[in-house]
Design an enzyme around this catalytic site. Sequence first.
Site, mmCIF file in Angstrom:
data_model
loop_
_atom_site.group_PDB
_atom_site.id
_atom_site.type_symbol
_atom_site.label_atom_id
_atom_site.label_comp_id
_atom_site.label_asym_id
_atom_site.label_seq_id
_atom_site.Cartn_x
_atom_site.Cartn_y
_atom_site.Cartn_z
ATOM 1 N N GLU C 70 1.172 -1.345 0.136
ATOM 2 C CA GLU C 70 -0.143 0.014 0.666
ATOM 3 C C GLU C 70 0.947 1.289 -0.245
ATOM 4 O OE1 GLU C 70 -0.525 -3.086 1.897
ATOM 5 O OE2 GLU C 70 -3.184 -3.189 1.546
ATOM 6 N N PHE C 93 -9.485 -2.027 2.722
ATOM 7 C CA PHE C 93 -10.097 -1.329 4.008
ATOM 8 C C PHE C 93 -9.420 -0.303 4.529
ATOM 9 C CE2 PHE C 93 -10.814 -5.780 2.880
ATOM 10 C CZ PHE C 93 -12.664 -6.187 2.976
ATOM 11 N N HIS C 139 -11.592 -4.905 10.039
ATOM 12 C CA HIS C 139 -11.713 -5.143 8.899
ATOM 13 C C HIS C 139 -13.375 -4.888 9.260
ATOM 14 C CE1 HIS C 139 -8.708 -7.965 7.312
ATOM 15 N NE2 HIS C 139 -8.799 -7.808 6.322
HETATM 16 C C1 LIG Z 1 -2.061 -4.671 4.735
HETATM 17 C C2 LIG Z 1 -3.460 -5.395 3.899
HETATM 18 N N1 LIG Z 1 -3.633 -5.078 2.429
HETATM 19 C C3 LIG Z 1 -4.368 -5.292 1.882
HETATM 20 C C4 LIG Z 1 -5.073 -6.796 2.873
HETATM 21 C C5 LIG Z 1 -6.181 -7.663 2.445
HETATM 22 N N2 LIG Z 1 -5.775 -9.289 1.869
HETATM 23 C C6 LIG Z 1 -5.941 -9.436 3.084
HETATM 24 S S1 LIG Z 1 -5.727 -11.327 2.251
HETATM 25 C C7 LIG Z 1 -4.516 -11.028 1.371
HETATM 26 C C8 LIG Z 1 -3.970 -11.672 0.264
HETATM 27 C C9 LIG Z 1 -2.826 -12.285 0.701
HETATM 28 O O1 LIG Z 1 -1.350 -12.816 0.141
HETATM 29 P P1 LIG Z 1 -0.388 -13.543 0.449
HETATM 30 O O2 LIG Z 1 0.473 -13.273 1.058
HETATM 31 O O3 LIG Z 1 0.246 -14.604 -0.978
HETATM 32 O O4 LIG Z 1 -1.230 -15.108 1.457
HETATM 33 P P2 LIG Z 1 -2.767 -16.308 1.241
HETATM 34 O O5 LIG Z 1 -3.486 -15.144 1.463
HETATM 35 O O6 LIG Z 1 -1.945 -16.740 -0.264
HETATM 36 O O7 LIG Z 1 -2.022 -17.140 2.645
HETATM 37 C C10 LIG Z 1 -4.902 -9.655 1.240
HETATM 38 C C11 LIG Z 1 -4.525 -8.513 -0.412
HETATM 39 C C12 LIG Z 1 -4.831 -7.393 4.243
HETATM 40 N N3 LIG Z 1 -5.508 -7.643 4.912
HETATM 41 N N4 LIG Z 1 -4.223 -6.414 4.690
#
Ligand SMILES: Cc1ncc(C[n+]2csc(CCOP(=O)(O)OP(=O)(O)O)c2C)c(N)n1
Lengths: 321, 321, 334, 334
Positions: C70, C93, C139
Amino acid sequence: MQLSREDLLKAYRQMKTIRVFEERLHDEFATGDIPGFVHLYAGEEASGVGVCLNLNDNDYIASTHRGHGHCIAKGCDVSGMMHEIFGRADGLCGGKGGSMHIADLERGMMGANGIVGGGPPLICGAALTAKTLGTGGVAVAFVGDGGSNQGTTMESLNLAKVWNLPVIFVVEDNGYAEATSSSWAVAGDAVRRAAGYDIPAQQVDGHDFFAVNEVAREAVERARAGDGPSLLHVKLSRYYGHFEGDAMTYRDPDEVSKLRQDKDCLDLFQKRVNEAGLLEPAQFEEIDRDVATLIDDAVASARAAPVPSAQDLLTDVYVSY
Amino acid sequence: MQLSREDLLKAYRQMKTIRVFEERLHDEFATGDIPGFVHLYAGEEASGVGVCLNLNDNDYIASTHRGHGHCIAKGCDVSGMMHEIFGRADGLCGGKGGSMHIADLERGMMGANGIVGGGPPLICGAALTAKTLGTGGVAVAFVGDGGSNQGTTMESLNLAKVWNLPVIFVVEDNGYAEATSSSWAVAGDAVRRAAGYDIPAQQVDGHDFFAVNEVAREAVERARAGDGPSLLHVKLSRYYGHFEGDAMTYRDPDEVSKLRQDKDCLDLFQKRVNEAGLLEPAQFEEIDRDVATLIDDAVASARAAPVPSAQDLLTDVYVSY
Amino acid sequence: MAKKSVRQAINEALASEMRRDPRVVIMGEDIAGGMGAPGEDDAWGGPLGVTKGLLGEFGRDRVLDTPITESAFIGAAAGAAATGLRPVAELMFVDFMGVCFDQIYNQAAKFRYMFGGKAVTPLVVRTMYGAGLRAASQHSQCLYPMFTHIPGLKVVIPSSAYEAKGLLIQAIRDDDPVVFFEHKAMYDEEEEVPDEAYTIPFGEANITREGDDVTVVAFGRMVQFANQAADKLAKEGITCTVIDPRTTSPLDEDTILEEVAATGRLVVVDEASPRCNMATDISALVAQRAFSALKAPVRMVTPPHTPVPFAADLEDLYIPGPAQIEQAIREVAA
Amino acid sequence: MAKKSVRQAINEALASEMRRDPRVVIMGEDIAGGMGAPGEDDAWGGPLGVTKGLLGEFGRDRVLDTPITESAFIGAAAGAAATGLRPVAELMFVDFMGVCFDQIYNQAAKFRYMFGGKAVTPLVVRTMYGAGLRAASQHSQCLYPMFTHIPGLKVVIPSSAYEAKGLLIQAIRDDDPVVFFEHKAMYDEEEEVPDEAYTIPFGEANITREGDDVTVVAFGRMVQFANQAADKLAKEGITCTVIDPRTTSPLDEDTILEEVAATGRLVVVDEASPRCNMATDISALVAQRAFSALKAPVRMVTPPHTPVPFAADLEDLYIPGPAQIEQAIREVAA
Ligand SMILES: Cc1ncc(C[n+]2csc(CCOP(=O)(O)OP(=O)(O)O)c2C)c(N)n1
Ligand SMILES: Cc1ncc(C[n+]2csc(CCOP(=O)(O)OP(=O)(O)O)c2C)c(N)n1
Ligand SMILES: [Mg+2]
Ligand SMILES: [Mg+2]
């Protein structure tokens, strides 16, 4: 590549201007008439100038808290800068920004920055603009060794690579972040970090203008060709404290005098140019005289210039509100 | 290293528990009775269990939004977890946290985390506690491929190295962050990134419990010996959507079924153990029965358990206020 | 006129401005989705489908998926805005502001002032806020008071589909950095929304009900709850003026002060945490500038000073609802 | 009793608690300084010398310099606090919260609630705030309203050396996350401070002047300005009660409400940006809960809704001063 005489003269003039600007600020600060925090770039001139000589007004740079040198190298008005640092109404930012926020978007200078690591994300944006609008421009983020540890910087490496942006990250490693050595605070090193993102990177001696200029040219060409970001790890030295007022007890007492003697970028530049017979001594002397006058005049006019008026406090917050 | 039969049984029991827990949640979610966002760990069991088998209650882990597997692997009460996910007063967090915030500090589980990249800084703190108080403990941060791009994660690599903390970073690369492929979003790769900080790192097949367990053991031993952080890049697969409700149209339609067939960590574990004659088929069956009962009971009791009462809204904000 | 959801209204606003101005680009995590993946492009179109379909019309050069960074991409949007684009960045969010806030409040918001008026930063940050989806503490926050606190930012909180479209188009055409708050529990709410582009100016409140007894100021999702309470009380003869300020910065102080002058009574409804929030902001404005008109104590209706709980019953208690608003109105009207 | 500066008072508080409790560690950028460098250790002792000398007594294991990675080390402090240490982390300028706020408000502040009451997080974040040093827009902000907004955080704003020592010791002994605000223009201010350790409880306001006509609530550096204004007006027979709440969260509502009940008039002085700040918070509290006692409009004295300017003249105009406070008091007293 052999630089033109014009470029050599320009480079020397800029480096000298930065040097005299900063040494003069050091003295002026001691009078108590310059407000706030002032971080001097003296000693590091070959980096800013070596890099920016490859740029034009279409290109952008984002600077750091130590921004005067980058401003001058990018072509900002020197007198306007001095007025700004003195907090004058006709300063480059109307006296509202000061040393830590000097900017001139028309010159492609996106601002010094009070936030360590603040610049790299912004420069990805300038690069995105260039890419999206097809301006042909590139974008350079300067960041210190300390700033190379900020998450914002590392995120920007990844984003620039993933988006294939025309960005050059210039890590100016002067050995210290405030009173902390980069040898302690920076695990690994910048070139290997860049490799972790598949970003081409090189270390370069930042006291050597020609070396910096050369690797920067390659990086800028890569960016202009659409081949994505590069990183330069520039090793250099700062001559003054972290900011004006820093007693520098964390350094060896004779560290700076040795650096000035052996590694001074202006000396090295002159020596090299003289040895190669590229410029006449008289040309240097003329520039030196010009620069002395320029800075004298800038200080004199800054001291005489009016401060902002009360109503300026409330303007420039929004375009419209 | 050859694991004891006890460890093998424990590992299988935990992996199986996670699998059944998650598949059951998938079904329960479809009934509409589970509130909020639920991210399932099914398919990735060998990672959490392979790593955590090297840990004890003195050690800490920090998890991600996809935290159920880590909780179970770290020894959290399975029924308490189920109650929490259903939002019950007697859930592990009194129903206030839910799936994204399950934690049990007494088990060394510092919480799932709704913020991608939220865990690595925290785990540096747990490691600092261990180091400062001489507990002998180590600390593990799980982070996804997506989370490996967050500045917080990269800053933590540097801090852990500079402070020489007993930390293991486990990058669980399941190929996707939401609907985005890690092959696109992650420039370079995790092992080379770690090298940029002089942190020893290895890639490992996360479908293979034994491989994970082995590299994790080395990393944990390095940490316990005071030799600083390590990173593991675990390549693995998730079987369900990013969260429950994700139609997964960004994947090949048969991607998951192929993975289940060829790469399932439970199958691979059983095959390996059977071939080596380390456990009897009856032992697996017994565990399978136990686990089925455990999860059935957990769901039944969660469904029957009371929800928090109105006054719970206002408690637990401060220790005292 | 066709009924459209808030989701669709926002999508239309983005599409219309992207069509109109090639400098408008949108970016965010999975705002299209599918980057580098074997399956469909535009696989998500945003985490809740708000940007779905824009990739098809505008392509990957203007619909930019991002890694989960971000700071880098919100900062890039700020930098792009200062150099000639008009980016709309999605902070999925608003709860995630903690990893990138610097680029918003120290960089984008302050460029113009720090640079002596020489910067123009037409940045829009779209973001989801609010409780109600059982999404728990990280969230479900509102956090718009923090953005409102920052000089240099504009803050928009639409209360319906019609409002969302007009205010978002205004935000994109606006030359200052704007943070645009979308309530995650409102995306499916429908009302009549014109097909064509239209703007709703910032700093002009919308009076959704007129009455004589009590002035109610409410934001975002709370506007509908305030209207529900007002409708109910109207049957008993207690009539309310309900004000939706639409933007918290700039704030239409005049309308609020005039309406309070008329009724002499104020209730402010704010879904944000109670300390230093919009309820205190409006209450203080009135206590300072419409004091002599006030006939009763000001009443603030907010959640308690707690994180947002997960369990459904607790979250329902947490969120200010029509019943609490009704009671507050009764109290000040008494 | 010896006169001591705010700087020394804070240094003593840290030393006394580090002596008393081996779990107390301090960390921050150059809080000692000199790491890896050829010259002196403890070369800085903090950017403005506040932590100078602690390295000598407590060593590198408990006085931890950090790289410039606020997210990592503030987060580490939060994680350490949840696992058995009592860390005091220095966020050099509160203006830098934008690169690490997540670890404070989504992590440390919410652990206890999210984990159902099972976490204890005795974290202290010390940070510099405020204008007056010509440090410009990114090094002069107050921002404490944002921290006050967050449930789970405690927020302390000492107004003098004595207050600083007692409140910081309380903060370190407190079991909740505390953010401790030090005004950068106050470090050299002196007053009598006991050598021994003492605590000042949170949520108990200090009444620094008593009077009959107007109640003035002020925070941090503004307390002395309020006292100056009160002293001046006292000579004319306008007497003020001046309240220093000491902590904005918890807030001593009772003292404020009682004193307003007595005088019927309120002025709130807040150095923070005017929207959703402590001035609105206190004004709204009074408008809701002490309305019937109010004899005049509430008056808020704050800077304008602008970033902090660099030029000295502009900055002096920006900061609320005794003259503005005096005028506000006159207005409400009239
Ligand atoms: C700071 C932040 N940015 C975006 C999100 C939204 N978000 C939640 S899980 C996710 C994907 C995460 O991917 P990864 O780290 O590969 O974990 P996986 O879901 O594959 O286990 C995103 C973008 C968040 N929760 N926190
Ligand atoms: C986010 C943030 N953290 C800390 C600071 C305080 N600070 C200003 S400059 C500086 C050191 C920067 O070191 P480096 O990046 O090496 O640049 P140099 O000063 O050596 O040019 C620090 C810690 C800041 N301005 N912003
Ligand atoms: Mg440096
Ligand atoms: Mg992933």
